[in-house]
Scaffold this motif. Structure first.
Motif, PDB file in Angstrom:
ATOM      1  N   PHE A  35       0.690  -1.331  -0.228  1.00  0.00           N
ATOM      2  CA  PHE A  35       0.040   0.131  -0.026  1.00  0.00           C
ATOM      3  C   PHE A  35       0.755   1.119   0.039  1.00  0.00           C
ATOM      4  O   PHE A  35       0.800   2.212  -0.677  1.00  0.00           O
ATOM      5  N   MET A  36       1.807   1.245   0.834  1.00  0.00           N
ATOM      6  CA  MET A  36       2.731   2.519   0.771  1.00  0.00           C
ATOM      7  C   MET A  36       3.595   2.669  -0.318  1.00  0.00           C
ATOM      8  O   MET A  36       3.915   3.812  -0.398  1.00  0.00           O
ATOM      9  N   GLU A  37       3.990   1.710  -0.723  1.00  0.00           N
ATOM     10  CA  GLU A  37       5.007   1.872  -1.958  1.00  0.00           C
ATOM     11  C   GLU A  37       4.133   1.868  -3.379  1.00  0.00           C
ATOM     12  O   GLU A  37       4.685   2.608  -4.333  1.00  0.00           O
ATOM     13  N   ALA A  38       3.198   1.371  -3.703  1.00  0.00           N
ATOM     14  CA  ALA A  38       2.366   0.843  -5.002  1.00  0.00           C
ATOM     15  C   ALA A  38       1.225   1.769  -4.959  1.00  0.00           C
ATOM     16  O   ALA A  38       0.938   2.272  -6.240  1.00  0.00           O
ATOM     17  N   LEU A  39       0.552   2.218  -3.991  1.00  0.00           N
ATOM     18  CA  LEU A  39      -0.490   3.046  -4.032  1.00  0.00           C
ATOM     19  C   LEU A  39      -0.830   4.291  -3.672  1.00  0.00           C
ATOM     20  O   LEU A  39      -1.046   5.346  -4.043  1.00  0.00           O
ATOM     21  N   PHE A  40      -0.106   4.216  -2.012  1.00  0.00           N
ATOM     22  CA  PHE A  40      -0.560   5.557  -1.420  1.00  0.00           C
ATOM     23  C   PHE A  40       0.314   6.745  -2.130  1.00  0.00           C
ATOM     24  O   PHE A  40      -0.296   7.873  -1.947  1.00  0.00           O
ATOM     25  N   PRO A  41       1.654   6.923  -2.468  1.00  0.00           N
ATOM     26  CA  PRO A  41       2.270   7.978  -3.137  1.00  0.00           C
ATOM     27  C   PRO A  41       1.382   8.408  -4.161  1.00  0.00           C
ATOM     28  O   PRO A  41       1.310   9.611  -4.482  1.00  0.00           O
ATOM     29  N   LEU A  47      -6.411  12.324  -4.666  1.00  0.00           N
ATOM     30  CA  LEU A  47      -7.579  12.245  -4.140  1.00  0.00           C
ATOM     31  C   LEU A  47      -7.999  13.634  -3.544  1.00  0.00           C
ATOM     32  O   LEU A  47      -9.158  14.310  -3.703  1.00  0.00           O
ATOM     33  N   VAL A  48      -6.985  14.182  -2.974  1.00  0.00           N
ATOM     34  CA  VAL A  48      -7.226  15.415  -2.269  1.00  0.00           C
ATOM     35  C   VAL A  48      -7.289  16.769  -3.319  1.00  0.00           C
ATOM     36  O   VAL A  48      -8.182  17.313  -3.384  1.00  0.00           O
ATOM     37  N   LEU A  49      -6.408  16.366  -4.305  1.00  0.00           N
ATOM     38  CA  LEU A  49      -6.677  17.611  -5.329  1.00  0.00           C
ATOM     39  C   LEU A  49      -8.101  17.521  -6.188  1.00  0.00           C
ATOM     40  O   LEU A  49      -8.503  18.336  -6.500  1.00  0.00           O
ATOM     41  N   THR A  50      -8.487  16.266  -6.492  1.00  0.00           N
ATOM     42  CA  THR A  50      -9.658  16.014  -7.309  1.00  0.00           C
ATOM     43  C   THR A  50     -10.777  16.393  -6.294  1.00  0.00           C
ATOM     44  O   THR A  50     -11.810  17.076  -6.964  1.00  0.00           O
ATOM     45  N   GLN A  51     -10.679  16.171  -5.102  1.00  0.00           N
ATOM     46  CA  GLN A  51     -11.980  16.697  -4.225  1.00  0.00           C
ATOM     47  C   GLN A  51     -12.003  18.209  -4.010  1.00  0.00           C
ATOM     48  O   GLN A  51     -13.139  18.697  -3.888  1.00  0.00           O
ATOM     49  N   TRP A  52     -10.816  18.599  -3.919  1.00  0.00           N
ATOM     50  CA  TRP A  52     -10.634  20.278  -3.900  1.00  0.00           C
ATOM     51  C   TRP A  52     -11.116  20.597  -5.187  1.00  0.00           C
ATOM     52  O   TRP A  52     -11.938  21.526  -5.141  1.00  0.00           O
ATOM     53  N   LEU A  53     -10.783  20.152  -6.282  1.00  0.00           N
ATOM     54  CA  LEU A  53     -11.133  20.594  -7.435  1.00  0.00           C
ATOM     55  C   LEU A  53     -12.611  20.656  -7.666  1.00  0.00           C
ATOM     56  O   LEU A  53     -13.144  21.730  -8.361  1.00  0.00           O
ATOM     57  N   LEU A  54     -13.358  19.566  -7.310  1.00  0.00           N
ATOM     58  CA  LEU A  54     -14.656  19.303  -7.345  1.00  0.00           C
ATOM     59  C   LEU A  54     -15.598  20.405  -6.669  1.00  0.00           C
ATOM     60  O   LEU A  54     -16.595  21.265  -6.776  1.00  0.00           O
ATOM     61  N   PRO A 115      -3.013   5.497 -13.853  1.00  0.00           N
ATOM     62  CA  PRO A 115      -1.877   5.413 -15.070  1.00  0.00           C
ATOM     63  C   PRO A 115      -0.583   5.387 -14.367  1.00  0.00           C
ATOM     64  O   PRO A 115       0.243   4.619 -15.106  1.00  0.00           O
ATOM     65  N   LEU A 116      -0.259   6.029 -13.268  1.00  0.00           N
ATOM     66  CA  LEU A 116       0.881   6.125 -12.689  1.00  0.00           C
ATOM     67  C   LEU A 116       1.140   4.551 -12.031  1.00  0.00           C
ATOM     68  O   LEU A 116       2.398   4.221 -12.086  1.00  0.00           O
ATOM     69  N   PHE A 117       0.097   3.897 -11.567  1.00  0.00           N
ATOM     70  CA  PHE A 117       0.150   2.482 -11.003  1.00  0.00           C
ATOM     71  C   PHE A 117       0.377   1.715 -12.293  1.00  0.00           C
ATOM     72  O   PHE A 117       1.643   0.681 -12.084  1.00  0.00           O
ATOM     73  N   VAL A 118      -0.069   1.744 -13.433  1.00  0.00           N
ATOM     74  CA  VAL A 118      -0.175   1.051 -14.489  1.00  0.00           C
ATOM     75  C   VAL A 118       1.373   1.101 -15.379  1.00  0.00           C
ATOM     76  O   VAL A 118       2.211   0.097 -15.527  1.00  0.00           O
TER      77      VAL A 118
END
Length: 299
Positions: A35-41, A47-54, A115-118
């Motif tokens: 979680f910390m290496e592959a997803l969290f970063p 998530l914060v930026l998209t919720q803020w933008l919305l 896309p960053l994950f893939v």
């Protein structure tokens, strides 16, 4: 009957945790590291930026056409990965910008890995192939966009919902509210990944004890079904030179895993959305995307 099955399953898993405490600890560590290496970063800042933008653009969407709203929701979900799409759709539905049926449909369509994950974790770190990630994303988004266009023509004759800015108080402090809304989602993602990685680890240990000659491919399949990130890593590490490894990765990425689907179910339930369209679209994508890859791109 279903409740009885769940009780029996819980009892079995608790017994496995008690029988293999060191294995459970190792599984938890593995899930946390994944979680910390592959997803969290990748997930947290987006998530914060998209919720803020919305929230910042909410007043501008009072006169936004349906097509534009669909495109905005899809782009946010495509760039952020799951469960960004689900949280975006829930926000738009709760703020009165989408009909419930539209929200059910978009929940199914606005769903794709980051896309960053893939491109980063899967394509470069695991497969060491620069083009695979781009090819997979093109295939998946082509399928999703075709479904999105079809849904637009289906819903365009319905009246647009009346958007009321009084449905939610999020506009007073959009940044702090975006962080507040992101925290439960991050916790949900982390919890499901760590939990299912732990379960996969102790189930694998239990099966090894009961059936010493259990095929390793079955263990990999169980890992991929429970938590796709760990399943991908285990599969590519075990069979790096497998001729059809790319197709197998496409299947895993399209199928995703119980942990991801559970995240979507929990988020959808919070807004009383139906998951039936989501399940139907996932089954359809599992058939179409790997088939197209196998027919046209498998070497």
């Amino acid at each position: 009957m279903f409740a009885t099955i769940q009780i029996v399953l819980c009892v079995i898993l608790i017994l496995l945790l008690l029988l293999f405490p060191q294995t459970a600890h190792s599984g938890t560590d593995l899930g946390l590291n994944l979680f910390m290496e592959a997803l969290f970063p990748y997930l947290l800042p987006y998530l914060v930026l998209t919720q803020w933008l919305l929230r910042l653009t909410a007043p501008m969407r009072t006169k936004t056409k349906r097509a534009s709203l669909y495109v905005q929701a899809y782009i946010i979900s495509a760039l952020g990965g799951y469960p960004t799409g689900a949280t975006t759709i829930v926000y738009l539905k709760n703020s009165g910008q989408l009909h419930p049926k539209e929200a059910n449909f978009l929940l199914a369509v606005c769903h794709a890995p980051s896309p960053l994950f893939v491109l980063g974790f899967v394509s470069l770190d695991l497969l060491h192939n620069n083009t695979f990630g781009w090819l997979f994303l093109c295939l998946l988004h082509t399928f999703n966009i075709c479904c999105l266009v079809t849904g637009y023509f289906f819903f365009r004759k319905t009246d647009s919902p009346n958007i009321s800015v009084h449905n939610t108080p999020l506009y007073s402090a959009p940044f702090s509210e975006s962080i507040k809304e992101t925290a439960p989602t991050i916790l949900l993602v982390g919890t499901t990944i760590i939990f299912f990685t732990t379960i996969q680890t102790i189930v694998q240990q239990g099966l090894d004890q009961l059936i010493p000659k259990l095929p390793y491919t079955l263990e990999l399949s169980i890992a991929a079904v429970l938590e796709v990130t760990n399943g991908l890593k285990m599969t590519v590490t075990a069979f790096p030179d497998l001729p059809y490894i790319h197709l197998l990765v496409v299947i895993f990425l399209t199928m995703q895993s119980i942990s991801i689907h559970l995240q979507i179910f929990v988020i959808a339930k919070s807004a009383k959305l139906s998951v039936r369209p989501y399940i139907k679209f996932r089954l359809l994508s599992i058939i179409i995307v790997p088939t197209i890859y196998a027919l046209f791109f498998l070497k």
